[in-house]
Write a protein that holds these residues in place. Structure first.
Motif, PDB file in Angstrom:
ATOM      1  N   ALA A 322       0.821  -1.215   0.000  1.00 41.18           N
ATOM      2  CA  ALA A 322       0.000   0.000   0.000  1.00 41.18           C
ATOM      3  C   ALA A 322       0.851   1.259   0.000  1.00 41.18           C
ATOM      4  CB  ALA A 322      -0.943   0.003   1.201  1.00 41.18           C
ATOM      5  N   SER A 323       1.863   1.313   0.866  1.00 43.40           N
ATOM      6  CA  SER A 323       2.686   2.520   0.933  1.00 43.40           C
ATOM      7  C   SER A 323       3.468   2.724  -0.357  1.00 43.40           C
ATOM      8  CB  SER A 323       3.628   2.468   2.138  1.00 43.40           C
ATOM      9  OG  SER A 323       4.488   1.350   2.047  1.00 43.40           O
ATOM     10  N   ILE A 324       3.920   1.627  -0.969  1.00 38.29           N
ATOM     11  CA  ILE A 324       4.629   1.733  -2.245  1.00 38.29           C
ATOM     12  C   ILE A 324       3.698   2.289  -3.318  1.00 38.29           C
ATOM     13  CG2 ILE A 324       5.741   0.416  -4.088  1.00 38.29           C
ATOM     14  CD1 ILE A 324       6.626  -1.576  -1.831  1.00 38.29           C
ATOM     15  N   ALA A 325       2.500   1.703  -3.422  1.00 41.98           N
ATOM     16  CA  ALA A 325       1.547   2.137  -4.447  1.00 41.98           C
ATOM     17  C   ALA A 325       1.134   3.591  -4.250  1.00 41.98           C
ATOM     18  CB  ALA A 325       0.323   1.225  -4.428  1.00 41.98           C
ATOM     19  N   LEU A 326       0.908   3.994  -3.000  1.00 42.14           N
ATOM     20  CA  LEU A 326       0.505   5.380  -2.727  1.00 42.14           C
ATOM     21  C   LEU A 326       1.642   6.351  -2.992  1.00 42.14           C
ATOM     22  CD1 LEU A 326      -1.561   4.798   0.537  1.00 42.14           C
ATOM     23  CD2 LEU A 326      -2.477   5.462  -1.694  1.00 42.14           C
ATOM     24  N   ALA A 327       2.866   5.964  -2.628  1.00 38.56           N
ATOM     25  CA  ALA A 327       4.027   6.830  -2.882  1.00 38.56           C
ATOM     26  C   ALA A 327       4.211   7.056  -4.378  1.00 38.56           C
ATOM     27  CB  ALA A 327       5.280   6.216  -2.273  1.00 38.56           C
ATOM     28  N   CYS A 343      -6.610   3.948   5.809  1.00 41.02           N
ATOM     29  CA  CYS A 343      -6.277   3.587   4.422  1.00 41.02           C
ATOM     30  C   CYS A 343      -7.295   2.592   3.859  1.00 41.02           C
ATOM     31  CB  CYS A 343      -4.869   3.016   4.353  1.00 41.02           C
ATOM     32  SG  CYS A 343      -4.225   2.973   2.670  1.00 41.02           S
ATOM     33  N   MET A 344      -8.458   3.118   3.502  1.00 44.66           N
ATOM     34  CA  MET A 344      -9.511   2.328   2.873  1.00 44.66           C
ATOM     35  C   MET A 344     -10.066   3.124   1.702  1.00 44.66           C
ATOM     36  SD  MET A 344     -11.563   0.696   6.133  1.00 44.66           S
ATOM     37  CE  MET A 344     -12.176   2.294   6.679  1.00 44.66           C
ATOM     38  N   GLY A 345     -10.375   2.423   0.611  1.00 43.71           N
ATOM     39  CA  GLY A 345     -10.940   3.080  -0.558  1.00 43.71           C
ATOM     40  C   GLY A 345      -9.943   3.888  -1.354  1.00 43.71           C
ATOM     41  N   LEU A 346      -8.664   3.718  -1.091  1.00 43.71           N
ATOM     42  CA  LEU A 346      -7.633   4.499  -1.768  1.00 43.71           C
ATOM     43  C   LEU A 346      -6.920   3.709  -2.852  1.00 43.71           C
ATOM     44  CD1 LEU A 346      -6.100   6.153   1.427  1.00 43.71           C
ATOM     45  CD2 LEU A 346      -7.637   7.232  -0.236  1.00 43.71           C
ATOM     46  N   LEU A 347      -7.009   2.369  -2.778  1.00 43.07           N
ATOM     47  CA  LEU A 347      -6.342   1.496  -3.731  1.00 43.07           C
ATOM     48  C   LEU A 347      -7.264   0.340  -4.103  1.00 43.07           C
ATOM     49  CD1 LEU A 347      -2.884   1.173  -1.937  1.00 43.07           C
ATOM     50  CD2 LEU A 347      -3.260   2.392  -4.094  1.00 43.07           C
ATOM     51  N   THR A 348      -7.180  -0.096  -5.345  1.00 42.47           N
ATOM     52  CA  THR A 348      -7.836  -1.329  -5.736  1.00 42.47           C
ATOM     53  C   THR A 348      -6.902  -2.504  -5.424  1.00 42.47           C
ATOM     54  OG1 THR A 348      -6.922  -1.305  -7.973  1.00 42.47           O
ATOM     55  CG2 THR A 348      -9.012  -0.134  -7.621  1.00 42.47           C
ATOM     56  N   VAL A 349      -7.451  -3.712  -5.452  1.00 42.83           N
ATOM     57  CA  VAL A 349      -6.621  -4.896  -5.264  1.00 42.83           C
ATOM     58  C   VAL A 349      -5.523  -4.941  -6.323  1.00 42.83           C
ATOM     59  CG1 VAL A 349      -6.588  -7.424  -5.250  1.00 42.83           C
ATOM     60  CG2 VAL A 349      -8.504  -6.194  -4.215  1.00 42.83           C
ATOM     61  N   GLU A 350      -5.893  -4.592  -7.557  1.00 43.37           N
ATOM     62  CA  GLU A 350      -4.926  -4.631  -8.648  1.00 43.37           C
ATOM     63  C   GLU A 350      -3.791  -3.644  -8.419  1.00 43.37           C
ATOM     64  OE1 GLU A 350      -8.624  -6.471  -9.820  1.00 43.37           O
ATOM     65  OE2 GLU A 350      -8.218  -4.480  -8.961  1.00 43.37           O
ATOM     66  N   ALA A 354       0.073  -4.772  -7.809  1.00 45.50           N
ATOM     67  CA  ALA A 354       1.047  -4.328  -8.806  1.00 45.50           C
ATOM     68  C   ALA A 354       2.345  -3.883  -8.146  1.00 45.50           C
ATOM     69  CB  ALA A 354       0.465  -3.191  -9.646  1.00 45.50           C
ATOM     70  N   ALA A 355       2.247  -3.402  -6.909  1.00 47.83           N
ATOM     71  CA  ALA A 355       3.440  -2.975  -6.173  1.00 47.83           C
ATOM     72  C   ALA A 355       4.279  -4.166  -5.717  1.00 47.83           C
ATOM     73  CB  ALA A 355       3.034  -2.135  -4.965  1.00 47.83           C
ATOM     74  N   LEU A 356       3.750  -5.383  -5.862  1.00 50.34           N
ATOM     75  CA  LEU A 356       4.449  -6.586  -5.404  1.00 50.34           C
ATOM     76  C   LEU A 356       4.960  -7.426  -6.571  1.00 50.34           C
ATOM     77  CD1 LEU A 356       1.907  -7.620  -2.611  1.00 50.34           C
ATOM     78  CD2 LEU A 356       3.987  -6.264  -2.356  1.00 50.34           C
ATOM     79  N   GLN A 357       4.923  -6.872  -7.767  1.00 51.29           N
ATOM     80  CA  GLN A 357       5.414  -7.610  -8.928  1.00 51.29           C
ATOM     81  C   GLN A 357       6.885  -7.984  -8.739  1.00 51.29           C
ATOM     82  OE1 GLN A 357       4.659  -5.389 -12.497  1.00 51.29           O
ATOM     83  NE2 GLN A 357       2.454  -5.782 -12.475  1.00 51.29           N
ATOM     84  N   GLY A 358       7.208  -9.179  -9.173  1.00 54.18           N
ATOM     85  CA  GLY A 358       8.581  -9.666  -9.025  1.00 54.18           C
ATOM     86  C   GLY A 358       8.775 -10.558  -7.818  1.00 54.18           C
ATOM     87  N   PHE A 359       7.749 -10.614  -6.961  1.00 53.38           N
ATOM     88  CA  PHE A 359       7.814 -11.491  -5.789  1.00 53.38           C
ATOM     89  C   PHE A 359       6.884 -12.677  -5.984  1.00 53.38           C
ATOM     90  CE2 PHE A 359       8.935  -7.244  -4.127  1.00 53.38           C
ATOM     91  CZ  PHE A 359      10.208  -7.561  -3.673  1.00 53.38           C
ATOM     92  N   ASP A 360       7.152 -13.722  -5.238  1.00 50.20           N
ATOM     93  CA  ASP A 360       6.363 -14.951  -5.342  1.00 50.20           C
ATOM     94  C   ASP A 360       5.083 -14.801  -4.513  1.00 50.20           C
ATOM     95  OD1 ASP A 360       5.412 -17.485  -5.714  1.00 50.20           O
ATOM     96  OD2 ASP A 360       7.293 -18.508  -5.211  1.00 50.20           O
ATOM     97  N   VAL A 361       4.209 -13.938  -5.009  1.00 47.83           N
ATOM     98  CA  VAL A 361       2.935 -13.649  -4.353  1.00 47.83           C
ATOM     99  C   VAL A 361       1.834 -13.848  -5.395  1.00 47.83           C
ATOM    100  CG1 VAL A 361       1.517 -11.905  -3.215  1.00 47.83           C
ATOM    101  CG2 VAL A 361       3.982 -12.014  -2.752  1.00 47.83           C
ATOM    102  N   ARG A 362       0.865 -14.701  -5.110  1.00 45.19           N
ATOM    103  CA  ARG A 362      -0.132 -15.062  -6.106  1.00 45.19           C
ATOM    104  C   ARG A 362      -1.548 -14.908  -5.540  1.00 45.19           C
ATOM    105  NH1 ARG A 362      -2.377 -20.267  -7.208  1.00 45.19           N
ATOM    106  NH2 ARG A 362      -0.911 -21.129  -5.693  1.00 45.19           N
ATOM    107  N   GLU A 363      -2.384 -14.234  -6.299  1.00 45.20           N
ATOM    108  CA  GLU A 363      -3.784 -14.048  -5.902  1.00 45.20           C
ATOM    109  C   GLU A 363      -4.627 -15.195  -6.436  1.00 45.20           C
ATOM    110  OE1 GLU A 363      -7.537 -10.942  -6.549  1.00 45.20           O
ATOM    111  OE2 GLU A 363      -5.742 -10.794  -7.794  1.00 45.20           O
ATOM    112  N   ILE A 364      -5.558 -15.662  -5.610  1.00 46.95           N
ATOM    113  CA  ILE A 364      -6.564 -16.641  -6.038  1.00 46.95           C
ATOM    114  C   ILE A 364      -7.926 -15.966  -5.856  1.00 46.95           C
ATOM    115  CG2 ILE A 364      -7.504 -18.962  -5.730  1.00 46.95           C
ATOM    116  CD1 ILE A 364      -4.830 -19.706  -4.400  1.00 46.95           C
ATOM    117  N   PRO A 365      -8.463 -15.347  -6.906  1.00 39.00           N
ATOM    118  CA  PRO A 365      -9.721 -14.575  -6.772  1.00 39.00           C
ATOM    119  C   PRO A 365     -10.884 -15.463  -6.347  1.00 39.00           C
ATOM    120  CG  PRO A 365      -8.609 -14.104  -8.856  1.00 39.00           C
ATOM    121  CD  PRO A 365      -7.940 -15.317  -8.273  1.00 39.00           C
ATOM    122  N   ALA A 366     -11.901 -14.835  -5.792  1.00 36.08           N
ATOM    123  CA  ALA A 366     -13.116 -15.571  -5.391  1.00 36.08           C
ATOM    124  C   ALA A 366     -13.905 -15.968  -6.627  1.00 36.08           C
ATOM    125  CB  ALA A 366     -13.959 -14.690  -4.473  1.00 36.08           C
TER     126      ALA A 366
END
Length: 366
Positions: A322-327, A343-350, A354-366
């Motif tokens: 969140a802080s990366i995306a907002l900065a 910090c609510m309503g300021l960022l979408t999930v996407e 996006a601020a975590l690209q390059g890391f082994d972090v994977r979303e499994i949508p509902a």
């Protein structure tokens, strides 16, 4: 260039945020902390000028003057624990005409940031607290799926960590409420539970698997009932990669509950050392879930389960998103609201992920 100061910039989360922002051409990054050697060492590692690592005390009485002298546009405050802190850093940022972002996880701290709203509006700056997994990402997940419900009645969410132990400040914050009473909304009533008790088991998707979880006092418990007024249950649990480690914390919490131990905080430092020692033998995988229940737009009962899974001990990067995306938004001139808010309503999930690209972090949508 947009001058961004990361307070606690060489710490557990601060260093990860600096790593993400160091190569952004629109940002002049300052790595701040009380130890100038550590700050300058990190600056060198990130291929920055050594004078971008600076000695600065987040709680010095002249902080606003220092921020002005440094021409700081945005302050990212990572120097926790935030439980028990006041808003002196945020007030200093406002006084210096700088935006302010923090990674606070303290319930009262995040919820109370709105008391600075008038001052932030008067200065025309953006101030937010809780730019982390909770409530920034958790609320973004709920917001994403709101349109699929005519009424959301229950929000149950949680985090199972990987092996990497967080910093001492973070551990002091989360263990500070071991066995201590706090309230949460359940079945339409505010009920009392206790920190790290209410033991449950949750099965995350592969490769995380089953984890023991305990109840935790987080900002979402008080923020979500106001943001989503139809909700009658908001519950959050968290747990550790090691089942034995989690059971040990559960036992300590029981001792606090029974008044045989006044607090778990004296155990934080040895626990931190043990966690670091055990890291090679504990799972490097972690996850987060958000489960929503209510009534769908067709009038039928609806349950949605969203997951995020991380491997290779990349889970600790998630709270930094969140802080990366907002900065980045602030540096490129995106319009963010003036005023002070959780910090609510300021960022979408996407945007968050996006601020975590390059890391082994994977979303499994509902």
């Amino acid at each position: 260039m947009h001058t961004t100061l990361v307070l606690g910039g060489y710490g557990f989360f601060g260093s990860r945020i600096c790593q993400a922002l160091a190569s952004n051409k629109a940002i002049h990054l300052l790595i701040g902390g009380r130890d100038v050697v550590q700050a300058q060492t990190l600056a060198s590692k990130l291929s920055l000028n050594t004078d971008q690592g600076i000695a600065i005390d987040a709680h010095a009485p002249d902080l606003a003057q220092r921020l002005k002298a440094l021409n700081v546009d945005t302050v990212i405050h990572t120097a926790g624990p935030f439980q028990g802190q006041d808003y002196s850093v945020a007030r200093s940022a406002i006084g210096a005409g700088a935006n302010y972002i923090d990674l606070a996880d303290g319930r009262e701290f995040v919820a109370g940031i709105a008391e600075l709203d008038s001052a932030a509006r008067d200065q025309g700056v953006f101030v937010t607290s809780g730019a982390s997994s909770l409530p920034a990402l958790s609320s973004a997940v709920v917001d994403r799926y709101l349109s699929r419900f005519s009424r959301i009645e229950s929000i149950r969410h949680g985090i199972g960590s990987g092996a990497r132990a967080p910093g001492l400040a973070t551990m002091r914050g989360v263990f500070g409420y071991c066995g201590k009473a706090f309230s949460r909304l359940q079945a339409g009533r505010w009920q009392t539970t206790r920190g790290w008790l209410d033991l449950t088991c949750y099965r995350f998707p592969s490769p995380v698997g089953a984890r023991l979880l305990g109840s935790c006092d987080v900002p979402d418990l008080v923020l979500f009932p106001h943001r989503y007024p139809d909700v009658h249950t908001v519950v959050f649990h968290a747990g550790f990669a090691s089942p034995l480690g989690h059971l040990f914390v559960w036992c300590v919490s029981q001792l606090v509950r029974m008044h045989l131990l006044s607090s778990a905080r004296p155990l934080v430092k040895p626990l931190h050392t043990i966690s670091q020692w055990m890291e090679p033998w504990v799972s490097d995988k972690g996850g987060m879930f958000v489960s929503l229940e209510g009534v769908g737009i067709d009038g039928q009962p609806l349950k949605l389960d969203w997951h995020l899974v991380a491997a290779q001990n990349h889970g600790p990067h998630i709270p930094c998103g969140a802080s990366i995306a907002l900065a980045v938004k602030l540096a490129r001139g995106d319009k963010l609201p003036h005023g002070a808010m959780p910090c609510m309503g300021l960022l979408t999930v996407e945007e968050y992920l996006a601020a975590l690209q390059g890391f082994d972090v994977r979303e499994i949508p509902a």
